[in-house]
Design an enzyme around this catalytic site. Structure first.
Site, PDB file in Angstrom:
ATOM      1  N   ARG A 113      26.150 -34.193  31.505  1.00 24.13           N
ATOM      2  CA  ARG A 113      27.189 -33.990  30.494  1.00 24.13           C
ATOM      3  C   ARG A 113      26.687 -33.145  29.326  1.00 24.13           C
ATOM      4  O   ARG A 113      27.359 -32.232  28.857  1.00 24.13           O
ATOM      5  CB  ARG A 113      27.680 -35.344  29.975  1.00 24.13           C
ATOM      6  CG  ARG A 113      28.263 -36.284  31.014  1.00 24.13           C
ATOM      7  CD  ARG A 113      28.573 -37.634  30.382  1.00 24.13           C
ATOM      8  NE  ARG A 113      29.007 -38.648  31.317  1.00 24.13           N
ATOM      9  CZ  ARG A 113      28.196 -39.467  31.978  1.00 24.13           C
ATOM     10  NH1 ARG A 113      26.877 -39.382  31.803  1.00 24.13           N
ATOM     11  NH2 ARG A 113      28.682 -40.373  32.803  1.00 24.13           N
ATOM     12  N   ARG A 156      18.990 -31.494  39.908  1.00 26.99           N
ATOM     13  CA  ARG A 156      18.686 -32.140  41.186  1.00 26.99           C
ATOM     14  C   ARG A 156      19.735 -31.809  42.232  1.00 26.99           C
ATOM     15  O   ARG A 156      19.436 -31.656  43.407  1.00 26.99           O
ATOM     16  CB  ARG A 156      18.587 -33.657  41.009  1.00 26.99           C
ATOM     17  CG  ARG A 156      17.318 -34.122  40.336  1.00 26.99           C
ATOM     18  CD  ARG A 156      17.293 -35.624  40.201  1.00 26.99           C
ATOM     19  NE  ARG A 156      18.402 -36.119  39.391  1.00 26.99           N
ATOM     20  CZ  ARG A 156      18.659 -37.400  39.160  1.00 26.99           C
ATOM     21  NH1 ARG A 156      17.896 -38.330  39.709  1.00 26.99           N
ATOM     22  NH2 ARG A 156      19.674 -37.761  38.393  1.00 26.99           N
ATOM     23  N   ARG A 200      13.648 -36.309  26.718  1.00 26.84           N
ATOM     24  CA  ARG A 200      12.803 -37.460  26.442  1.00 26.84           C
ATOM     25  C   ARG A 200      11.365 -36.982  26.341  1.00 26.84           C
ATOM     26  O   ARG A 200      10.974 -35.991  26.963  1.00 26.84           O
ATOM     27  CB  ARG A 200      12.904 -38.515  27.562  1.00 26.84           C
ATOM     28  CG  ARG A 200      14.117 -39.432  27.471  1.00 26.84           C
ATOM     29  CD  ARG A 200      14.033 -40.364  26.275  1.00 26.84           C
ATOM     30  NE  ARG A 200      15.112 -41.333  26.224  1.00 26.84           N
ATOM     31  CZ  ARG A 200      16.286 -41.144  25.613  1.00 26.84           C
ATOM     32  NH1 ARG A 200      16.534 -39.974  25.035  1.00 26.84           N
ATOM     33  NH2 ARG A 200      17.188 -42.096  25.581  1.00 26.84           N
ATOM     34  N   GLU A 255       6.150 -41.115  21.242  1.00 27.32           N
ATOM     35  CA  GLU A 255       6.791 -41.177  19.920  1.00 27.32           C
ATOM     36  C   GLU A 255       6.946 -42.631  19.463  1.00 27.32           C
ATOM     37  O   GLU A 255       7.079 -43.539  20.297  1.00 27.32           O
ATOM     38  CB  GLU A 255       8.149 -40.467  19.957  1.00 27.32           C
ATOM     39  CG  GLU A 255       9.191 -41.076  20.864  1.00 27.32           C
ATOM     40  CD  GLU A 255      10.488 -40.268  20.902  1.00 27.32           C
ATOM     41  OE1 GLU A 255      11.539 -40.896  20.715  1.00 27.32           O
ATOM     42  OE2 GLU A 255      10.446 -39.030  21.116  1.00 27.32           O
ATOM     43  N   HIS A 305      13.687 -37.240  16.792  1.00 27.10           N
ATOM     44  CA  HIS A 305      14.606 -37.860  17.767  1.00 27.10           C
ATOM     45  C   HIS A 305      15.962 -38.170  17.106  1.00 27.10           C
ATOM     46  O   HIS A 305      16.409 -39.315  17.086  1.00 27.10           O
ATOM     47  CB  HIS A 305      13.989 -39.128  18.357  1.00 27.10           C
ATOM     48  CG  HIS A 305      14.554 -39.483  19.699  1.00 27.10           C
ATOM     49  ND1 HIS A 305      13.827 -40.109  20.676  1.00 27.10           N
ATOM     50  CD2 HIS A 305      15.800 -39.304  20.241  1.00 27.10           C
ATOM     51  CE1 HIS A 305      14.578 -40.306  21.752  1.00 27.10           C
ATOM     52  NE2 HIS A 305      15.781 -39.824  21.510  1.00 27.10           N
TER      53      HIS A 305
END
Length: 327
Positions: free
Chosen positions: A157, A179, A240, A269, A287
């Site tokens: 998304r 993928r 991430r 982190e 983040h």
């Protein structure tokens, strides 16, 4: 009948905690204390549910210490803090918060791309240090975004949202790797072309990472991948920590093997690899890709909705696993 007991593991909006109190016996954490795994396990020993924020690890050790725990509602779209296999085996349901942060995160990803390409952080530091004394033709000259090639690794998304911003707003050529290939309809909406990862890295002027973290995606971008990129290219990670080998990236930035990077997430982190703090050609943010008040409220409310729906028998709204039997 007594209410289910839940833990809110980090500080969230007080009115949403009050909403939870209408349904549950709530232990909150308004002081936002960062508990150790042992402290978290002790607090969950008598709890039926927990609202987590992505930084609390739910694994087999914790589940063994929390025999009443039935559901973990993550206030994040990612859930790499969940050992999903261990949770499923233990009969514990997990949920996340997809969709509600898509557009906000895509906005931020594109903003980080622009700041990286146009060297905004470098130039601000230069100005604040009092070094700006004259104009020069090449002062902080960066790279264009309009008309360039945008490469997106991870076309879910958020990746699609970034693709649409680039293609429709800035006339970018969009290539992507995923993928599985998108449908022809979605590719047309995003004006995006599917390519292999190596081809994407070789041809893109700007590479944006939006893949979920799994053991298989660990160090998707390492020294070998960075070596494929153009020396004029930029790399942006809003996915991430662990998707990028931060140590290898710091070397590539210092040696100008790529032009610049923008990072919102980091391995380990909130610790940041110290070498990233010493190179000038990187934009670093803590983040915050989903950090607008409306979006963070929507995330907290969806996590609360998942807990409420689970315990009132309707079932969770956005599950990430399906245990065959529940505790």
């Amino acid at each position: 009948m007594s209410k289910p007991r839940i833990l809110v593991a980090r500080a969230i909006f007080p009115d949403i905690v009050d909403r939870l109190r209408e349904h549950f016996d709530v232990e909150a954490n308004p002081d936002d204390v960062i508990w150790t795994p042992q402290e978290l396990a002790a607090r969950l020993a008598d709890k039926d549910g927990v609202l987590t924020t992505g930084s609390q690890r739910i694994d087999a050790t914790l589940l063994a210490a929390a025999p009443r725990l039935k559901v973990c509602a993550n206030m994040a779209v990612g859930y790499n803090n969940f050992d999903v296999d261990a949770m499923t085996a233990a009969g514990v349901l997990g949920t996340n918060t997809p969709d509600v942060l898509t557009e906000t995160t895509a906005d931020f990803g594109f903003a980080l791309l622009m700041a990286t390409a146009r060297r905004m952080t470098e130039s601000e530091h230069y100005l604040r240090a009092g070094k700006w004394t004259k104009w020069s033709y090449d002062m902080f000259a960066g790279s264009d975004i309009h008309g360039s090639t945008l490469g997106i690794i991870g076309m879910g998304r958020i990746g699609q949202g970034i693709a649409k911003r680039g293609a429709h707003g800035f006339g970018m050529k969009v290539v992507y790797h995923n993928r599985s290939r998108l449908s022809a309809e979605l590719e047309a909406e995003c004006k995006a072309t599917y390519v292999g990862k190596d081809e994407l890295l070789r041809t893109a002027d700007h590479v944006v990472l939006v893949v979920p973290y799994t053991p298989a995606s660990h160090h998707t971008i390492g020294a070998a991948e960075l070596a494929l990129m153009k020396p004029t290219a930029t790399l942006v990670n809003i996915a991430r920590g662990g998707i990028v080998d931060d140590a290898a990236l710091a070397v590539a930035l210092r040696e100008r093997r790529i032009a610049a990077a923008g990072l919102d997430v980091f391995e380990g982190e909130p610790s940041v690899h110290p070498d990233l703090l010493t190179v000038p050609n990187v934009v670093l943010t803590p983040h915050i890709a989903s950090a607008t008040v409306p979006t963070r409220r929507a995330m907290a409310n969806l996590a609360a909705d998942n807990l409420i729906a689970f315990f009132d028998g309707r079932g969770p709204l956005t599950p990430v696993n399906q245990p065959s039997t529940l505790r």
